[in-house]
Motif scaffolding. Structure first.
Motif, PDB file in Angstrom:
ATOM      1  N   MET A   1       6.343   6.287   4.308  1.00  0.00           N
ATOM      2  CA  MET A   1       6.367   4.821   4.293  1.00  0.00           C
ATOM      3  C   MET A   1       5.417   4.333   3.195  1.00  0.00           C
ATOM      4  SD  MET A   1       5.340   2.072   7.272  1.00  0.00           S
ATOM      5  CE  MET A   1       6.620   2.595   8.359  1.00  0.00           C
ATOM      6  N   PRO A   2       5.876   3.424   2.350  1.00  0.00           N
ATOM      7  CA  PRO A   2       5.008   2.921   1.277  1.00  0.00           C
ATOM      8  C   PRO A   2       3.882   2.051   1.830  1.00  0.00           C
ATOM      9  CG  PRO A   2       7.081   1.743   1.287  1.00  0.00           C
ATOM     10  CD  PRO A   2       7.200   2.837   2.309  1.00  0.00           C
ATOM     11  N   LEU A   3       2.782   2.060   1.128  1.00  0.00           N
ATOM     12  CA  LEU A   3       1.666   1.201   1.496  1.00  0.00           C
ATOM     13  C   LEU A   3       2.024  -0.244   1.178  1.00  0.00           C
ATOM     14  CD1 LEU A   3      -1.275   0.991   2.449  1.00  0.00           C
ATOM     15  CD2 LEU A   3      -1.948   1.228   0.069  1.00  0.00           C
ATOM     16  N   VAL A   4       1.768  -1.122   2.139  1.00  0.00           N
ATOM     17  CA  VAL A   4       2.081  -2.539   1.971  1.00  0.00           C
ATOM     18  C   VAL A   4       0.800  -3.335   2.144  1.00  0.00           C
ATOM     19  CG1 VAL A   4       3.475  -4.479   2.775  1.00  0.00           C
ATOM     20  CG2 VAL A   4       4.383  -2.161   2.934  1.00  0.00           C
ATOM     21  N   ARG A   5       0.568  -4.281   1.255  1.00  0.00           N
ATOM     22  CA  ARG A   5      -0.550  -5.224   1.372  1.00  0.00           C
ATOM     23  C   ARG A   5      -0.006  -6.552   1.867  1.00  0.00           C
ATOM     24  NH1 ARG A   5      -3.867  -4.693  -4.329  1.00  0.00           N
ATOM     25  NH2 ARG A   5      -4.661  -2.598  -3.970  1.00  0.00           N
ATOM     26  N   ARG A  27       1.893 -13.272   1.815  1.00  0.00           N
ATOM     27  CA  ARG A  27       2.656 -12.542   0.804  1.00  0.00           C
ATOM     28  C   ARG A  27       2.577 -11.050   1.119  1.00  0.00           C
ATOM     29  NH1 ARG A  27       0.629 -14.723  -3.986  1.00  0.00           N
ATOM     30  NH2 ARG A  27       2.480 -16.022  -3.975  1.00  0.00           N
ATOM     31  N   ALA A  28       3.719 -10.363   1.087  1.00  0.00           N
ATOM     32  CA  ALA A  28       3.762  -8.906   1.238  1.00  0.00           C
ATOM     33  C   ALA A  28       3.937  -8.290  -0.143  1.00  0.00           C
ATOM     34  CB  ALA A  28       4.912  -8.493   2.147  1.00  0.00           C
ATOM     35  N   LEU A  29       3.095  -7.334  -0.458  1.00  0.00           N
ATOM     36  CA  LEU A  29       3.143  -6.637  -1.745  1.00  0.00           C
ATOM     37  C   LEU A  29       3.336  -5.145  -1.494  1.00  0.00           C
ATOM     38  CD1 LEU A  29       0.009  -8.342  -3.312  1.00  0.00           C
ATOM     39  CD2 LEU A  29       2.382  -8.909  -3.812  1.00  0.00           C
ATOM     40  N   GLU A  30       4.253  -4.533  -2.228  1.00  0.00           N
ATOM     41  CA  GLU A  30       4.472  -3.085  -2.139  1.00  0.00           C
ATOM     42  C   GLU A  30       4.248  -2.470  -3.507  1.00  0.00           C
ATOM     43  OE1 GLU A  30       7.679  -1.496   0.643  1.00  0.00           O
ATOM     44  OE2 GLU A  30       8.507  -3.412  -0.033  1.00  0.00           O
ATOM     45  N   LYS A  31       3.702  -1.263  -3.510  1.00  0.00           N
ATOM     46  CA  LYS A  31       3.475  -0.558  -4.768  1.00  0.00           C
ATOM     47  C   LYS A  31       4.790   0.072  -5.229  1.00  0.00           C
ATOM     48  CE  LYS A  31      -0.304   1.160  -7.074  1.00  0.00           C
ATOM     49  NZ  LYS A  31      -1.697   1.494  -6.994  1.00  0.00           N
ATOM     50  N   GLN A  32       5.222  -0.329  -6.409  1.00  0.00           N
ATOM     51  CA  GLN A  32       6.450   0.186  -7.003  1.00  0.00           C
ATOM     52  C   GLN A  32       6.171   0.536  -8.458  1.00  0.00           C
ATOM     53  OE1 GLN A  32       9.481  -2.815  -6.500  1.00  0.00           O
ATOM     54  NE2 GLN A  32       9.450  -2.655  -4.273  1.00  0.00           N
ATOM     55  N   SER A  33       6.392   1.775  -8.811  1.00  0.00           N
ATOM     56  CA  SER A  33       6.155   2.257 -10.181  1.00  0.00           C
ATOM     57  C   SER A  33       4.736   1.932 -10.640  1.00  0.00           C
ATOM     58  CB  SER A  33       7.168   1.657 -11.158  1.00  0.00           C
ATOM     59  OG  SER A  33       8.485   1.980 -10.762  1.00  0.00           O
ATOM     60  N   GLY A  34       3.775   2.096  -9.736  1.00  0.00           N
ATOM     61  CA  GLY A  34       2.371   1.884 -10.077  1.00  0.00           C
ATOM     62  C   GLY A  34       1.917   0.439 -10.115  1.00  0.00           C
ATOM     63  N   LYS A  35       2.805  -0.514  -9.772  1.00  0.00           N
ATOM     64  CA  LYS A  35       2.448  -1.939  -9.793  1.00  0.00           C
ATOM     65  C   LYS A  35       2.671  -2.529  -8.410  1.00  0.00           C
ATOM     66  CE  LYS A  35       3.774  -3.904 -13.939  1.00  0.00           C
ATOM     67  NZ  LYS A  35       4.800  -4.453 -14.820  1.00  0.00           N
ATOM     68  N   TRP A  36       1.856  -3.522  -8.049  1.00  0.00           N
ATOM     69  CA  TRP A  36       2.055  -4.252  -6.799  1.00  0.00           C
ATOM     70  C   TRP A  36       3.094  -5.338  -7.038  1.00  0.00           C
ATOM     71  CZ3 TRP A  36       0.506  -2.355  -2.393  1.00  0.00           C
ATOM     72  CH2 TRP A  36      -0.560  -1.461  -2.383  1.00  0.00           C
ATOM     73  N   VAL A  37       4.171  -5.298  -6.262  1.00  0.00           N
ATOM     74  CA  VAL A  37       5.300  -6.211  -6.424  1.00  0.00           C
ATOM     75  C   VAL A  37       5.495  -6.995  -5.126  1.00  0.00           C
ATOM     76  CG1 VAL A  37       7.791  -6.331  -6.847  1.00  0.00           C
ATOM     77  CG2 VAL A  37       6.403  -4.616  -8.033  1.00  0.00           C
TER      78      VAL A  37
END
Length: 78
Positions: A1-5, A27-37
């Motif tokens: 499971m990806p880390l979510v902020r 706001r929910a942010l997920e790490k994708q390709s090294g960036k928080w999206v």
């Protein structure tokens, strides 16, 4: 499971009934390709920052899937 902020976001909003007011969203942010999206955002959750802070922290601890953020917010407001 990806880390979510989960981040509280202060907003200045307008309603025809009450005029301009301050509120907080999450706001929910997920790490994708090294960036928080940003993968989810719920606006105007509550005017009380402490409530939104607690809700965001609970989401982080439980690693809520961003697609369920709105449901968690609605349940938290009941």
């Amino acid at each position: 499971m990806p880390l979510v902020r989960f981040v509280p976001v202060e907003e200045t909003l307008y309603s025809p009934e009450i005029g301009t007011y301050h509120s907080f969203g999450i706001r929910a942010l997920e790490k994708q390709s090294g960036k928080w999206v940003e993968t989810a955002f719920v606006s105007d959750v509550c005017c009380e920052r402490a409530f939104v802070d607690r809700l965001a922290e609970q989401c982080r601890q439980r690693q809520v899937a961003p697609c369920h953020l709105l449901d968690v917010v609605l349940d938290g407001l009941e």
